[in-house]
Design a protein around this motif. Structure first.
Motif, PDB file in Angstrom:
ATOM      1  N   LEU A  57      69.325 -43.416  17.736  1.00 48.48           N
ATOM      2  CA  LEU A  57      70.303 -44.017  18.641  1.00 48.48           C
ATOM      3  C   LEU A  57      69.617 -44.927  19.662  1.00 48.48           C
ATOM      4  O   LEU A  57      70.109 -46.023  19.966  1.00 48.48           O
ATOM      5  CB  LEU A  57      71.108 -42.931  19.353  1.00 48.48           C
ATOM      6  N   LEU A  58      68.486 -44.484  20.190  1.00 46.64           N
ATOM      7  CA  LEU A  58      67.746 -45.317  21.131  1.00 46.64           C
ATOM      8  C   LEU A  58      67.267 -46.603  20.454  1.00 46.64           C
ATOM      9  O   LEU A  58      67.314 -47.691  21.042  1.00 46.64           O
ATOM     10  CB  LEU A  58      66.554 -44.544  21.695  1.00 46.64           C
ATOM     11  N   ALA A  59      66.800 -46.479  19.214  1.00 41.03           N
ATOM     12  CA  ALA A  59      66.343 -47.652  18.468  1.00 41.03           C
ATOM     13  C   ALA A  59      67.513 -48.585  18.166  1.00 41.03           C
ATOM     14  O   ALA A  59      67.371 -49.814  18.212  1.00 41.03           O
ATOM     15  CB  ALA A  59      65.654 -47.215  17.180  1.00 41.03           C
ATOM     16  N   LEU A  60      68.658 -47.997  17.859  1.00 37.12           N
ATOM     17  CA  LEU A  60      69.852 -48.806  17.592  1.00 37.12           C
ATOM     18  C   LEU A  60      70.283 -49.552  18.847  1.00 37.12           C
ATOM     19  O   LEU A  60      70.709 -50.711  18.789  1.00 37.12           O
ATOM     20  CB  LEU A  60      70.979 -47.903  17.094  1.00 37.12           C
ATOM     21  N   ARG A  61      70.169 -48.893  19.977  1.00 36.05           N
ATOM     22  CA  ARG A  61      70.507 -49.532  21.254  1.00 36.05           C
ATOM     23  C   ARG A  61      69.611 -50.729  21.518  1.00 36.05           C
ATOM     24  O   ARG A  61      70.037 -51.735  22.082  1.00 36.05           O
ATOM     25  CB  ARG A  61      70.360 -48.506  22.386  1.00 36.05           C
ATOM     26  N   ALA A  62      68.345 -50.635  21.107  1.00 32.40           N
ATOM     27  CA  ALA A  62      67.374 -51.693  21.375  1.00 32.40           C
ATOM     28  C   ALA A  62      67.421 -52.828  20.365  1.00 32.40           C
ATOM     29  O   ALA A  62      66.891 -53.915  20.636  1.00 32.40           O
ATOM     30  CB  ALA A  62      65.963 -51.096  21.396  1.00 32.40           C
ATOM     31  N   THR A  63      68.049 -52.608  19.203  1.00 30.75           N
ATOM     32  CA  THR A  63      68.019 -53.612  18.145  1.00 30.75           C
ATOM     33  C   THR A  63      69.393 -54.093  17.681  1.00 30.75           C
ATOM     34  O   THR A  63      69.507 -55.180  17.128  1.00 30.75           O
ATOM     35  CB  THR A  63      67.285 -53.062  16.911  1.00 30.75           C
ATOM     36  N   GLY A  64      70.426 -53.283  17.870  1.00 37.54           N
ATOM     37  CA  GLY A  64      71.718 -53.581  17.273  1.00 37.54           C
ATOM     38  C   GLY A  64      72.581 -54.536  18.074  1.00 37.54           C
ATOM     39  O   GLY A  64      72.204 -55.023  19.146  1.00 37.54           O
ATOM     40  N   ASN A  65      73.767 -54.805  17.517  1.00 39.81           N
ATOM     41  CA  ASN A  65      74.787 -55.580  18.208  1.00 39.81           C
ATOM     42  C   ASN A  65      76.139 -54.935  17.913  1.00 39.81           C
ATOM     43  O   ASN A  65      76.187 -53.825  17.376  1.00 39.81           O
ATOM     44  CB  ASN A  65      74.735 -57.064  17.811  1.00 39.81           C
ATOM     45  N   GLU A  66      77.215 -55.604  18.243  1.00 42.11           N
ATOM     46  CA  GLU A  66      78.524 -54.960  18.133  1.00 42.11           C
ATOM     47  C   GLU A  66      78.877 -54.560  16.695  1.00 42.11           C
ATOM     48  O   GLU A  66      79.711 -53.683  16.475  1.00 42.11           O
ATOM     49  CB  GLU A  66      79.614 -55.846  18.712  1.00 42.11           C
ATOM     50  N   SER A  67      78.244 -55.170  15.721  1.00 40.72           N
ATOM     51  CA  SER A  67      78.527 -54.809  14.332  1.00 40.72           C
ATOM     52  C   SER A  67      78.028 -53.414  13.982  1.00 40.72           C
ATOM     53  O   SER A  67      78.428 -52.838  12.968  1.00 40.72           O
ATOM     54  CB  SER A  67      77.898 -55.838  13.380  1.00 40.72           C
ATOM     55  N   HIS A  68      77.150 -52.864  14.818  1.00 43.23           N
ATOM     56  CA  HIS A  68      76.583 -51.538  14.546  1.00 43.23           C
ATOM     57  C   HIS A  68      77.283 -50.421  15.333  1.00 43.23           C
ATOM     58  O   HIS A  68      76.873 -49.267  15.254  1.00 43.23           O
ATOM     59  CB  HIS A  68      75.084 -51.540  14.872  1.00 43.23           C
ATOM     60  N   ILE A  69      78.318 -50.764  16.074  1.00 44.62           N
ATOM     61  CA  ILE A  69      79.035 -49.768  16.881  1.00 44.62           C
ATOM     62  C   ILE A  69      79.608 -48.624  16.047  1.00 44.62           C
ATOM     63  O   ILE A  69      79.522 -47.454  16.463  1.00 44.62           O
ATOM     64  CB  ILE A  69      80.124 -50.451  17.720  1.00 44.62           C
ATOM     65  N   PRO A  70      80.206 -48.882  14.875  1.00 38.79           N
ATOM     66  CA  PRO A  70      80.778 -47.767  14.095  1.00 38.79           C
ATOM     67  C   PRO A  70      79.785 -46.643  13.798  1.00 38.79           C
ATOM     68  O   PRO A  70      80.180 -45.472  13.747  1.00 38.79           O
ATOM     69  CB  PRO A  70      81.240 -48.451  12.802  1.00 38.79           C
ATOM     70  N   SER A  71      78.527 -46.973  13.643  1.00 40.51           N
ATOM     71  CA  SER A  71      77.525 -45.939  13.361  1.00 40.51           C
ATOM     72  C   SER A  71      77.377 -44.981  14.539  1.00 40.51           C
ATOM     73  O   SER A  71      77.145 -43.782  14.352  1.00 40.51           O
ATOM     74  CB  SER A  71      76.173 -46.590  13.048  1.00 40.51           C
ATOM     75  N   ALA A  72      77.505 -45.516  15.750  1.00 36.93           N
ATOM     76  CA  ALA A  72      77.418 -44.667  16.942  1.00 36.93           C
ATOM     77  C   ALA A  72      78.721 -43.927  17.182  1.00 36.93           C
ATOM     78  O   ALA A  72      78.724 -42.776  17.644  1.00 36.93           O
ATOM     79  CB  ALA A  72      77.054 -45.512  18.157  1.00 36.93           C
ATOM     80  N   GLU A  73      79.835 -44.552  16.850  1.00 41.37           N
ATOM     81  CA  GLU A  73      81.133 -43.908  17.068  1.00 41.37           C
ATOM     82  C   GLU A  73      81.259 -42.610  16.263  1.00 41.37           C
ATOM     83  O   GLU A  73      81.934 -41.671  16.695  1.00 41.37           O
ATOM     84  CB  GLU A  73      82.258 -44.868  16.670  1.00 41.37           C
TER      85      GLU A  73
END
Length: 270
Positions: A210-226
């Protein structure tokens, strides 16, 4: 009315129930405390991600040998000299190969970053050649980031592909280290490789993913966190919510090409 009488068996049973309830309450309190500590630790990690590396400054005493050497080496590596036919890429290659000092890689990374917006001096072809002949992960990442800054993500694709064995390792510590390395790229292409690990069997790996996703992702990756908002571990659900809040401010085009700030933020310290 006569007072009720209780047998020893009743008294023992009551004592047992009382002890059991007390133990359960204590466990709940301890679990809550542990969860709070994990969330506080995660808040610190998030704040660290939000801060960028401060510019390197030399000590006031410019005559300090180590400080003077580092500055001089950087100048030498960034300057062409009469009688030295080597290109800047060749000078960097030789410098890294010939020096074992702990700061060698940090100096090389800083020189590459300094020349990031000067492709006539350090060409894209030289960046590619340096990457393919380099084993140090920090320098490889900076080389890939600088090429991405110039609009070419080929080395970033290669960097992410090379991380796949680490992400698939059976050792959680290796998976976590690989996630931390990918987080430093600040590249949305790395987020695609990170996403599967938010469903890892190890909670610590999930948190680092999750921390790595926060540092690399954008709004297209939100469903993975949801998908983790209802996770039974409060530290996971808290961080998932924080990731969503952060990524919703980044369009689907964000982090598909790096900036000079992205490169500077992860340079190894001199």
């Amino acid at each position: 009315m006569s007072n009720p009488r209780y047998s020893n068996k009743h008294l023992l049973l009551a004592a047992f129930i009382g002890a059991t309830v007390s133990y359960g309450v204590l466990n709940i309190l301890l679990d809550g405390s542990a969860q709070r500590e994990k969330i506080i630790a995660l808040e610190h990690k998030v704040h660290a991600l939000e801060s960028t590396q401060k510019p390197v400054t030399l000590p006031a005493d410019k005559t300090a040998p180590q400080a003077l050497d580092i500055e001089q080496i950087r100048k030498d590596l960034s300057t062409r000299f009469i009688g030295d036919p080597r290109s800047f890429g060749e000078k960097l290659r030789d410098f890294v190969a010939e020096n074992t000092h702990p700061q060698t890689i940090a100096i090389a990374c800083k020189v590459v970053a300094d020349l990031a917006e000067n492709p006539d001096t350090l060409t894209n072809q030289e960046l590619d050649s340096l990457y393919r002949n380099q084993t140090n992960p920090e320098l490889k990442r900076v080389l890939a980031q600088v090429l991405s800054l110039r609009g070419d993500n080929n080395l970033m694709h290669m960097l992410v592909a090379e991380a796949q064995p680490g992400l698939r390792s059976t050792n959680p510590a290796v998976r976590r280290q690989t996630l931390n390395d990918l987080a430093k790229t600040h590249y949305a292409g790395a987020a695609a490789a990170i996403v599967p690990l938010v469903q890892d069997s190890d909670t610590s790996v999930i948190l680092d993913a999750l921390l790595a996703l926060r540092a690399t992702g954008n709004e297209s990756h939100i469903p993975s966190a949801e998908n983790l908002l209802s996770h039974p571990d409060q530290s996971v659900s808290w961080l998932a919510n924080d990731v969503i809040n952060h990524l919703q401010n980044l369009s689907t085009k964000a982090r598909t090409k790096l900036t000079s700030a992205d490169v500077a933020a992860e340079l190894p310290p001199l």
